[in-house]
Write a protein that holds these residues in place. Structure first.
Motif, PDB file in Angstrom:
ATOM      1  N   UNK A 172       0.802  -1.070  -0.143  1.00 57.72           N
ATOM      2  CA  UNK A 172      -0.246   0.111   0.044  1.00 57.72           C
ATOM      3  C   UNK A 172       0.957   1.144   0.050  1.00 57.72           C
ATOM      4  N   UNK A 173       0.791   2.080  -0.932  1.00 61.41           N
ATOM      5  CA  UNK A 173       1.456   3.434  -1.149  1.00 61.41           C
ATOM      6  C   UNK A 173       0.952   4.336  -0.270  1.00 61.41           C
ATOM      7  N   UNK A 174      -0.511   4.543  -0.300  1.00 57.21           N
ATOM      8  CA  UNK A 174      -1.135   5.556   0.267  1.00 57.21           C
ATOM      9  C   UNK A 174      -2.258   5.099   1.386  1.00 57.21           C
ATOM     10  N   UNK A 175      -1.576   5.233   2.548  1.00 62.31           N
ATOM     11  CA  UNK A 175      -2.302   4.387   3.720  1.00 62.31           C
ATOM     12  C   UNK A 175      -3.703   5.257   4.178  1.00 62.31           C
ATOM     13  N   UNK A 176      -3.708   6.499   3.742  1.00 64.37           N
ATOM     14  CA  UNK A 176      -4.746   7.392   3.858  1.00 64.37           C
ATOM     15  C   UNK A 176      -6.058   7.322   2.877  1.00 64.37           C
ATOM     16  N   UNK A 177      -5.871   6.785   1.876  1.00 67.65           N
ATOM     17  CA  UNK A 177      -6.691   6.546   0.766  1.00 67.65           C
ATOM     18  C   UNK A 177      -7.686   5.521   1.227  1.00 67.65           C
ATOM     19  N   UNK A 178      -9.024   5.968   1.113  1.00 70.16           N
ATOM     20  CA  UNK A 178     -10.263   5.238   1.503  1.00 70.16           C
ATOM     21  C   UNK A 178     -10.393   4.122   0.679  1.00 70.16           C
ATOM     22  N   UNK A 179      -9.827   3.991  -0.407  1.00 70.10           N
ATOM     23  CA  UNK A 179     -10.279   2.740  -1.176  1.00 70.10           C
ATOM     24  C   UNK A 179      -9.197   1.770  -0.469  1.00 70.10           C
ATOM     25  N   UNK A 180      -8.425   1.876  -0.020  1.00 68.69           N
ATOM     26  CA  UNK A 180      -7.697   0.672   0.892  1.00 68.69           C
ATOM     27  C   UNK A 180      -7.818   0.904   2.269  1.00 68.69           C
ATOM     28  N   UNK A 181      -8.979   1.517   2.749  1.00 66.17           N
ATOM     29  CA  UNK A 181      -9.027   1.398   4.172  1.00 66.17           C
ATOM     30  C   UNK A 181      -9.355   0.047   4.698  1.00 66.17           C
ATOM     31  N   UNK A 182      -8.466  -0.248   5.736  1.00 69.44           N
ATOM     32  CA  UNK A 182      -8.689  -1.680   6.319  1.00 69.44           C
ATOM     33  C   UNK A 182      -7.693  -2.525   5.613  1.00 69.44           C
ATOM     34  N   UNK A 183      -6.771  -2.150   4.676  1.00 70.77           N
ATOM     35  CA  UNK A 183      -5.960  -3.113   3.912  1.00 70.77           C
ATOM     36  C   UNK A 183      -4.656  -3.168   4.729  1.00 70.77           C
ATOM     37  N   UNK A 184      -4.119  -4.541   4.967  1.00 70.08           N
ATOM     38  CA  UNK A 184      -2.564  -4.564   5.452  1.00 70.08           C
ATOM     39  C   UNK A 184      -1.758  -3.804   4.729  1.00 70.08           C
ATOM     40  N   UNK A 185      -0.383  -3.569   5.282  1.00 70.70           N
ATOM     41  CA  UNK A 185       0.587  -3.081   4.410  1.00 70.70           C
ATOM     42  C   UNK A 185       1.027  -3.823   3.270  1.00 70.70           C
ATOM     43  N   UNK A 207      -3.588  14.318 -11.218  1.00 75.85           N
ATOM     44  CA  UNK A 207      -4.894  13.900 -10.266  1.00 75.85           C
ATOM     45  C   UNK A 207      -4.873  12.460 -10.104  1.00 75.85           C
ATOM     46  N   UNK A 208      -3.970  11.653 -10.881  1.00 79.93           N
ATOM     47  CA  UNK A 208      -3.948  10.217 -11.012  1.00 79.93           C
ATOM     48  C   UNK A 208      -2.850   9.594  -9.945  1.00 79.93           C
ATOM     49  N   UNK A 209      -2.959   8.761  -9.094  1.00 78.30           N
ATOM     50  CA  UNK A 209      -1.850   8.239  -8.076  1.00 78.30           C
ATOM     51  C   UNK A 209      -2.104   6.653  -8.099  1.00 78.30           C
ATOM     52  N   UNK A 210      -1.040   5.906  -8.071  1.00 80.59           N
ATOM     53  CA  UNK A 210      -0.781   4.723  -7.917  1.00 80.59           C
ATOM     54  C   UNK A 210      -0.695   4.436  -6.407  1.00 80.59           C
ATOM     55  N   UNK A 211      -1.818   4.049  -5.781  1.00 84.11           N
ATOM     56  CA  UNK A 211      -2.115   3.744  -4.569  1.00 84.11           C
ATOM     57  C   UNK A 211      -1.626   2.456  -3.834  1.00 84.11           C
ATOM     58  N   UNK A 212      -1.394   1.436  -4.691  1.00 78.32           N
ATOM     59  CA  UNK A 212      -1.087   0.072  -4.298  1.00 78.32           C
ATOM     60  C   UNK A 212      -0.294  -0.584  -5.738  1.00 78.32           C
ATOM     61  N   UNK A 213       0.926  -0.952  -5.377  1.00 83.25           N
ATOM     62  CA  UNK A 213       1.617  -1.606  -6.481  1.00 83.25           C
ATOM     63  C   UNK A 213       2.528  -2.910  -5.896  1.00 83.25           C
ATOM     64  N   UNK A 214       3.192  -3.600  -6.954  1.00 82.93           N
ATOM     65  CA  UNK A 214       3.912  -4.835  -6.780  1.00 82.93           C
ATOM     66  C   UNK A 214       5.222  -4.724  -7.414  1.00 82.93           C
ATOM     67  N   UNK A 279     -10.042 -12.018   0.744  1.00 82.38           N
ATOM     68  CA  UNK A 279     -10.621 -11.208   1.497  1.00 82.38           C
ATOM     69  C   UNK A 279     -10.167  -9.409   1.105  1.00 82.38           C
ATOM     70  N   UNK A 280      -8.984  -9.290   0.663  1.00 86.47           N
ATOM     71  CA  UNK A 280      -8.671  -7.874   0.381  1.00 86.47           C
ATOM     72  C   UNK A 280      -9.222  -7.567  -1.106  1.00 86.47           C
ATOM     73  N   UNK A 281      -9.558  -8.618  -1.949  1.00 90.63           N
ATOM     74  CA  UNK A 281     -10.420  -8.233  -2.900  1.00 90.63           C
ATOM     75  C   UNK A 281     -11.970  -7.732  -2.705  1.00 90.63           C
TER      76      UNK A 281
END
Length: 312
Positions: A172-185, A207-214, A279-281
């Motif tokens: 998770x790149x952006x821990x404050x983004x609501x789309x990833x709320x509750x995600x593990x790091x 205005x585009x941000x990669x908020x999770x990556x691999x 679960x994360x999906x």
């Protein structure tokens, strides 16, 4: 709360067997609430399988959701009965004057084709522009994510020599983004694609941000600041056996597919796959519905404002 789906849709019996509550039109009509309107533009050949996968994820919300299944053209799908399409799917011409709180555009097995060579590309462009005006938040999956980036921002995907297939670790790149709320790091998600757009290319768009990556799979979740566009490059909706079915399909077709990474115990296809993404999906879709759709959509959908898409 349930999702509202067409009466007798085959997905209904599957979902009820999983103790997932669905509601038919007659009962939903008696509910004195404003349900969310969500469209699913299903581009996958096996429509029924994809319906079940997506409806399962949409069901994990306390909100009532009315679902419209949408088709891209009149061509008979290879793996879905025509009677099913006639009974449950809307032509785009039938819904083009309607507005939606949310829209999901699925992936498609078109990775090796140039966009302009896709036989329905002109219609796809029309629908993308229509969504820009008529949908509060649109979620693009896999091929559709790359297609939307190309159409709106002129960014062309690159093609890998070998298909990216497997279950990969993401951060998770952006821990404050609501789309990833509750995600593990760190979390896992499936991918099945040839296309690739670098995180730097996504982040180069205002205005585009990669908020999770691999490290292995690249950008996974990309979202606009206004929450109205979400690009998911993988397949959080996949069932436990989906990658296995794709692998054996390609084997039976005489291809030499790589064994899906991080999927089978000891990398042995004879063993049942390890499932560690569901679960994360589910949480990803629940967060999208809650924070990107429900919390932002106007009560009167006629008040939707056209998105500002700045092309490169």
């Amino acid at each position: 709360m349930p999702i509202r789906i067409p009466e007798n849709l085959p997905a209904q019996s599957v979902l009820l067997g999983e103790n997932i509550f669905t509601m038919e039109d007659q009962r939903a009509a008696s509910q004195e609430i404003r349900p969310l309107q969500v469209g699913i533009l299903n581009l996958m050949p096996n429509k029924i399988e994809t319906e079940v996968q997506l409806l399962r994820l949409l069901s994990n919300t306390p909100l009532q959701i009315n679902v419209d299944l949408i088709r891209i053209d009149n061509q008979a799908p290879k793996h879905t009965p025509q009677s099913h399409m006639d009974a449950f799917y809307h032509e785009f011409s039938e819904i083009k004057d309607k507005r939606y709180d949310g829209l999901i555009v699925t992936g498609a097995p078109l990775a090796l084709l140039d966009y302009e060579d896709v036989n329905y590309w002109d219609t796809m462009k029309t629908i993308l522009e229509w969504a820009n005006r008529n949908v509060q938040s649109t979620l693009y999956l896999c091929w559709a994510a790359h297609a939307a980036m190309y159409h709106f921002h002129g960014i062309q995907r690159q093609l890998r020599k070998n298909k990216l297939s497997g279950v990969y670790k993401h951060r998770v790149n952006d821990t404050h983004n609501e789309l990833l709320r509750g995600f593990d790091s760190e979390f896992f998600a499936p991918h099945s694609r040839y296309g690739y757009i670098s995180p730097a290319d996504y982040n180069s768009i205002p205005d585009l941000n990669v908020i999770a990556e691999s490290d292995e799979a690249g950008a996974y979740v990309v979202a606009s600041d206004d929450k109205r566009m979400v690009f998911i490059t993988g397949h959080p909706e996949y069932d436990p056996e989906t990658l296995n079915d794709e692998y054996h399909r390609d084997l039976n077709a005489g291809m030499e597919p790589a064994i899906p990474a991080n999927y089978y115990p000891d990398n042995d296809p004879s063993l049942p796959p390890v499932v560690r993404w569901r679960a994360h999906g589910s949480l990803l879709f629940t967060n999208w519905i809650n924070y990107y759709v429900y919390q932002t959509t106007p009560y009167d959908l006629n008040q939707l404002v056209e998105k500002d898409q700045r092309k490169r």
